[in-house]
Every structure is written in C-alpha cells, then in structure tokens.
Design a protein around this motif. Structure first.
Motif, mmCIF file in Angstrom:
data_model
loop_
_atom_site.group_PDB
_atom_site.id
_atom_site.type_symbol
_atom_site.label_atom_id
_atom_site.label_comp_id
_atom_site.label_asym_id
_atom_site.label_seq_id
_atom_site.Cartn_x
_atom_site.Cartn_y
_atom_site.Cartn_z
ATOM 1 N N SER A 199 6.753 13.050 5.717
ATOM 2 C CA SER A 199 7.372 14.300 4.834
ATOM 3 C C SER A 199 8.767 14.131 5.211
ATOM 4 O O SER A 199 9.358 14.539 6.215
ATOM 5 N N THR A 200 9.546 14.332 4.186
ATOM 6 C CA THR A 200 10.965 14.852 4.244
ATOM 7 C C THR A 200 11.154 16.427 4.679
ATOM 8 O O THR A 200 10.053 17.180 4.234
ATOM 9 N N PRO A 201 12.208 16.617 4.786
ATOM 10 C CA PRO A 201 12.617 18.091 4.722
ATOM 11 C C PRO A 201 12.284 18.798 3.256
ATOM 12 O O PRO A 201 12.410 18.012 2.615
ATOM 13 N N VAL A 202 12.086 20.082 3.684
ATOM 14 C CA VAL A 202 11.933 20.719 2.083
ATOM 15 C C VAL A 202 13.329 20.735 1.543
ATOM 16 O O VAL A 202 14.378 21.066 2.405
ATOM 17 N N LEU A 203 13.551 20.690 0.124
ATOM 18 C CA LEU A 203 14.801 20.540 -0.466
ATOM 19 C C LEU A 203 14.726 21.415 -1.466
ATOM 20 O O LEU A 203 13.807 21.886 -2.071
ATOM 21 N N GLY A 204 15.974 22.413 -1.591
ATOM 22 C CA GLY A 204 16.156 23.530 -2.763
ATOM 23 C C GLY A 204 16.240 22.649 -3.822
ATOM 24 O O GLY A 204 17.019 21.716 -3.850
ATOM 25 N N GLN B 134 9.278 18.667 -2.046
ATOM 26 C CA GLN B 134 9.278 17.592 -0.570
ATOM 27 C C GLN B 134 8.699 16.376 -0.842
ATOM 28 O O GLN B 134 7.732 16.341 -1.737
ATOM 29 N N ILE B 135 9.287 15.342 -0.650
ATOM 30 C CA ILE B 135 8.897 14.161 -1.083
ATOM 31 C C ILE B 135 8.154 13.440 0.300
ATOM 32 O O ILE B 135 8.507 13.469 1.394
ATOM 33 N N CYS B 136 6.833 12.852 -0.064
ATOM 34 C CA CYS B 136 6.127 12.455 0.942
ATOM 35 C C CYS B 136 5.619 10.892 0.729
ATOM 36 O O CYS B 136 5.380 10.581 -0.341
ATOM 37 N N ILE B 137 5.634 10.067 1.702
ATOM 38 C CA ILE B 137 5.206 8.729 1.469
ATOM 39 C C ILE B 137 4.015 8.310 2.448
ATOM 40 O O ILE B 137 3.987 8.783 3.498
ATOM 41 N N LYS C 77 0.664 -1.206 -0.109
ATOM 42 C CA LYS C 77 -0.132 0.073 -0.217
ATOM 43 C C LYS C 77 0.916 1.321 -0.125
ATOM 44 O O LYS C 77 0.047 2.359 0.150
ATOM 45 N N THR C 78 2.056 1.103 -0.243
ATOM 46 C CA THR C 78 3.137 2.440 -0.170
ATOM 47 C C THR C 78 2.727 3.185 -1.399
ATOM 48 O O THR C 78 2.667 2.670 -2.611
ATOM 49 N N LYS C 79 2.528 4.513 -0.988
ATOM 50 C CA LYS C 79 2.459 5.470 -2.073
ATOM 51 C C LYS C 79 3.479 6.764 -2.042
ATOM 52 O O LYS C 79 3.865 6.858 -0.870
ATOM 53 N N TYR C 80 3.930 7.117 -3.165
ATOM 54 C CA TYR C 80 4.743 8.371 -3.058
ATOM 55 C C TYR C 80 4.376 9.449 -3.889
ATOM 56 O O TYR C 80 3.669 9.549 -4.669
ATOM 57 N N TYR C 81 4.805 10.764 -3.368
ATOM 58 C CA TYR C 81 4.260 11.959 -3.831
ATOM 59 C C TYR C 81 5.160 13.012 -3.650
ATOM 60 O O TYR C 81 6.232 13.134 -2.739
ATOM 61 N N VAL C 82 5.244 13.950 -4.620
ATOM 62 C CA VAL C 82 6.327 15.056 -4.420
ATOM 63 C C VAL C 82 5.430 16.121 -4.549
ATOM 64 O O VAL C 82 4.582 16.739 -5.298
ATOM 65 N N VAL C 83 5.597 17.219 -3.531
ATOM 66 C CA VAL C 83 5.283 18.615 -3.506
ATOM 67 C C VAL C 83 6.144 19.394 -4.060
ATOM 68 O O VAL C 83 7.356 19.582 -3.760
#
Length: 592
Positions: free
Chosen positions: A216-221, A188-191, A136-142
């Motif tokens: 959610s990961t830290p925000v990345l430049g 930001q990458i979210c799982i 059920k793992t899903k990945y997303y990028v903000v």
C-alpha cells in the motif's frame, strides 16, 4: 478656493450682444504534461511490460463492508492500510525489502500529472526483478470522503510498470497508474500479487501481514489537498525571504510550480520542488518559494492598493494539482491606503502606524530582525510617473521630526499640516494627481523587503461653473429703457459642487463682481443675478451645501438693466470679473 470669471457685453450700433465668458478649473488551469514512464529524477534504461496505457477512467463506487473479495484478495476497505515502505539494503547478497520508495536523498518521489482527461500517479517501488512476468498482479484504490471509506479495483490496462534499475534479485520499478477522475478527499493505491514473480506475504517496513501479499502506498490528498505551512496560513506574505510550502499531494512534474494571480509578483517569485517524505502514513511534498526583492523595488503600477479597509494587496497563490488546485489566499505587503479630507489633515496628523498592519511588522521583525538592525525609508511617486519613486527624506529636508527614515517598529513617519511634504501632497491632490507611498525595509543597511505601494487620497471639494453664459443679442433700446433677460443657455447653466465623504463641514459658495473696469456692466447700470442673488463688489453667499457627493444647482442667471442715459459707443466690449469661492461653514455636517 476661488475663481474669476468674465462677463462680456458687445455694442453693435442699435443692438447689444451680452456674453458672460470665462473658464473655471478648480482642483480642490489545469497543468497538462505528457505521459512519461519514468520519474524525472531517475535516469536509467527502462524496459516496459506488455501492458499499455488506456484512457479508461475509474469511477467511485462503494464496496461491501467485508475486506475479502470473491477473488480471495483481502483489500483495505474500511480504513487506510499502513503504507509499505521499501528499502534498498547495502551489499549484493542482502534482500531488499519490497515496497514503495519515498527517499529524498536517492531521488525517489511519488508524482502526479494529467494526460487529456485522466490523472496519473507515478510510484517508485522495489519488487522482484522479473515482476513484469507475473500474471496475478491486481490493483486497487481506497477512497475516503469525510468519514466514509470505499474502494474499487483498477484495471491492469490502466497501469504501466517500467523497470528502472536492476539489483541482484530485485529491481526498482516505476508505476504509472491511471486513476481517472475519481472523487475523494484522500486515496491510497494498493497492489496485490501472490504469484511466483510477485510479493511476499509480508513485504516492506511495518508490514504486519494484515493484508497478505498486498503493498500500500502512503495516503495521498486528492480532491481536498491540505496546506501544512504555518508561515503561509496566517495569510501574510512579503518578498525577500524564502519560505516553504508543504502539502499532502504527490510531486508535480513541472519545474516551476505555484503561480500568483498577479503577474508582477510572479515575475519576482518562483516555487520549486524541495523534498518529499511520509508523515503519519500520509505523503508530504514540500516546495521552496523564493522571491527577489530587487524585481519589485521601484514597481508601483500593478501593486498599489486603494483599499482603505484592508491591509496589504490581496493575491492568490495557486498550485495547479491535477486532482485539486490548491489555492492559498495571501495579503502582500501589509500597508493599507490612506484616505482623508484636506480639512481633516489641517486639524490632525497622519501617523503611518495606523496604516501598517502590526502582525506584518511582527512577522518581518521576527523573521529578519534577530541579531540585526531593521530600518525603513519612505518613498513616494505621483501619477505623472507612477514608478518613479523618490525618497521622502531626500526631497523634503525641512522637517526631521517627520521620521521618513527610522527604526522599524519603533519609529513611525508622521505627516502634519505644516509639514512641507504634507503640503506637497495637498497641492498634488488639488492638481488632480494621484500620490503613492511605499516603505522599504533594510537589514543592516541592505534592502531586504518592501511594503505594497498604496494610494494616498487627500479628498478636496471641487467647484465647477459654466464656461459660457450667453445672453444673446439685446437691443440697445432695452439697455436705455431697462429690462430683464435670461441666459439663452439656461438649461445647461449649472453650478456643480462635489463634497468628499470624509468632509465634516457644510460648505458655502459665494460670488462677487469687481465692478472696477471702464467697460464694467455695472457702468451700464446693469445687474447680474445668480441663484436668486444680486451680485455686487461685496461677496455674497449664493448656495449652501450640507451633504456629501455631487450637487448640481441651476444658476438661473439673469441680467437686468435699470435704464441707461449716456451714449453707447458701437462695437464696445463690456466685461465683468466675477469671483467664485467655495469655503467651509462653521457648523459640522451631519452624516448622510
């Protein structure tokens, strides 16, 4: 300045060959690395899930304004989420908090690399020990561009999750996320995972349940990486003292990152990873820049500046970040080139304070001078051997007031017209040689840093006349009876004068003939005419120059015979010494 030329007359029985001969020489990338599944700072046996890396890349697209998708997953779409910080607790029975690990002491870092055309982000995190069995793992990028937010899902085929280390109920995992070539200032990458092997409704530190089962990961430049180092933001760079550079991008995998666009500076400096943390929800990666002053000591070629308008030598320090190369423009060394006319040097002194950037001196004394004594010494070289730097005070000892050595920020080297070193510089300029200066700075007597070398341009006017003026063969009867003759090379017989732009005077060219030799043309009752003026033993002005730059004037050389009544000895050479002189006139030259 003056020069002597010869006029030659050859008698051949009934014909005469007249030659004017003489010589004049007046000098007045993208970084590509192989895909890896574990961070270089974590060493352990890893087991990988069945998913494999795909070359498919994600493209940027806008989501709807709602945060809940049809799948029921609540993703952050209108702002970045608070990052989910994982923690590893002491003791085997204590549950570790799920989340992402950014910990310098334990060697957990977020990294970035490029494989072919795809950009990857490596993310260490703590999750359930059998998380790779979840379906059920899903990945997303903000994504943020300016003030606009958008987002998109990342295919699970673009993610490799590798177990690095097992704990009692949890494990340390390394994610390799292929994010493709998305365009965004920050990401930001979210799982998401709500399965039996997945996450809790609330997970690591600061997770308040806003986004259930999401980490959610830290925000990345990303495409607009920021340099946070104030020491480099002022643009002033000098060698000999380590500094740091902090940016909001993940760690690069190369051991030595950051390259100058100057190969000599590259040879003296290195930039290595120093640490990583999170500040205000955003990643901060720090590199330490080290420089070795001894590798630049004695190096002029490739570092010398000839720019009289800018302090220091321009260079660019580049970090080849896959998502956005960070380019930092810098000025190395603080010294600008010196350019002035010889006549100006005769009337005023050069104070090196006018050529060394005050903010450079302030920065060096502020960084190195606290509790220490900072001194300097000036060195010079010429184009004969550009890297053979010699100490001014050692080579020229007659003038202690010059202050070629002194206390930094208090004393300044001054060059006056009568100074023997100044006179040496003028002679080198007249000989057509280039002169270079560089200052070395010492802390408590030890070499600590340097200025950039500079070119010292003492501009002198130059005068050039033809090597040969040929009047061809003249019949003896024309010498006896008289006549006027033009040079056979008149189309190429020019007087060339070059006046430097720094000159404030008008200049005049004068010429004269000595008329003293036994075989002087004057003995034949001959007269040489240059630029419409008859030459004699008394110098006469033949040209006046009132503008800067190169001026070419045709000589219009003529020789006239007014009748000669004495016998001519065959095969006799007749010569005339001609003196040329270029000197300043009293009036001040108007600006061009």
């Amino acid at each position: 300045m003056s020069v002597k030329k010869n006029l030659l007359l050859l008698i051949l029985s009934l014909s005469v060959t007249i030659l004017f001969l003489g010589n004049i020489n007046l000098i007045s990338a993208d970084t590509t690395s192989s895909a890896v599944s574990t961070s270089s700072s974590i060493a352990s046996t890893a087991t990988s899930s069945s998913s494999t890396t795909s070359s498919a890349s994600a493209s940027s697209s806008s989501s709807s304004s709602t945060t809940v998708f049809s799948s029921g997953i609540k993703w952050p779409t209108t702002s970045f989420a608070t990052w989910t910080q994982g923690t590893k607790e002491a003791g085997g029975l204590t549950r570790n908090k799920y989340g992402f690990m950014v910990n310098k002491d334990e060697g957990y870092y977020m990294e970035e690399y490029k494989d072919s055309n795809n950009i990857h982000v490596m993310i260490p995190m703590i999750a359930y020990k059998s998380w790779n069995e979840s379906t059920k793992t899903k990945y997303y990028v903000v994504m943020q561009n300016g003030s606009t937010f958008s987002g998109q899902e990342i295919s699970s085929s673009n993610v490799i999750r590798t177990k690095v280390e097992d704990y009692s109920r949890t494990a340390l995992w390394m994610l390799d996320v292929t994010v493709g070539n998305i365009k965004a200032d920050k990401i930001q990458i979210c799982i998401y995972d709500d399965g039996s092997y997945g996450f809790w409704r609330t997970n690591g530190v600061a997770d308040d349940g806003t986004y259930p089962f999401v980490m959610s990961t830290p925000v990345l430049g990303w495409n607009n990486v920021t340099n946070f180092n104030q020491s480099l933001k002022d643009g002033i760079f000098y060698v000999g003292r380590n500094t740091t550079l902090t940016m909001n991008a993940p760690k690069l995998q190369d051991s030595n990152v950051g390259k100058f666009d100057n190969s000599i500076l590259n040879n003296a400096g290195e930039s290595h990873f120093f640490g990583q943390n999170v500040v205000n929800n955003e990643i901060r990666t720090t590199y330490e820049i080290t420089t070795d002053v001894t590798k630049l000591d004695g190096i002029v070629d490739g570092l010398a500046s000839s720019d009289t308008n800018k302090y220091g030598l321009d260079t660019v320090l580049t970090y080849e970040i896959p998502s956005d190369n960070l380019k930092i423009p810098l000025s190395y060394g603080g010294l600008k080139a010196i350019s002035l006319s010889a006549e100006a040097l005769d009337n005023a002194s050069i104070n090196t304070k006018d050529y060394l950037e005050s903010s450079f001196v302030d920065k060096v004394t502020g960084d190195l001078g606290t509790g220490h004594t900072l001194t300097y010494s000036w060195f010079y070289s010429t184009s004969d051997n550009i890297n053979d730097l010699k100490k001014v005070s050692t080579e020229f000892t007659n003038n202690k007031d010059r202050k070629a050595d002194g206390t930094l920020g208090t004393d300044w080297m001054t060059l006056s017209a009568k100074d023997d070193f100044t006179q040496y510089l003028e002679k080198q300029a007249l000989a057509g040689k280039k002169i270079y200066l560089m200052m070395k700075i010492y802390v408590d007597g030890q070499l600590s840093t340097l200025t950039n070398p500079i070119l010292v341009q003492i501009q002198t006017p130059t005068l050039k006349v033809p090597d040969k003026i040929d009047f061809g063969t003249i019949p003896a009867k024309d010498i006896y009876n008289g006549g006027d003759f033009e040079s056979l090379t008149k189309d190429n017989d020019n007087l060339s004068v070059s006046i430097p732009s720094a000159s404030k005077n008008a200049w005049q060219v004068s010429a004269s003939m000595e008329e003293t030799g036994n075989n002087s043309i004057a003995k034949l009752n001959g007269q040489l005419n240059i630029l419409g003026k008859n030459l004699s033993a008394t110098p006469i002005e033949v040209a006046s120059i009132s503008k800067h730059g190169l001026v070419d004037l045709p000589l219009n050389a003529k020789v006239s015979f007014r009748g000669y009544h004495n016998p001519l000895t065959p095969r006799t050479n007749f010569t005339e010494d001609i003196n040329w002189n270029l000197s300043p006139e009293t009036p001040i030259m108007a600006s061009n």
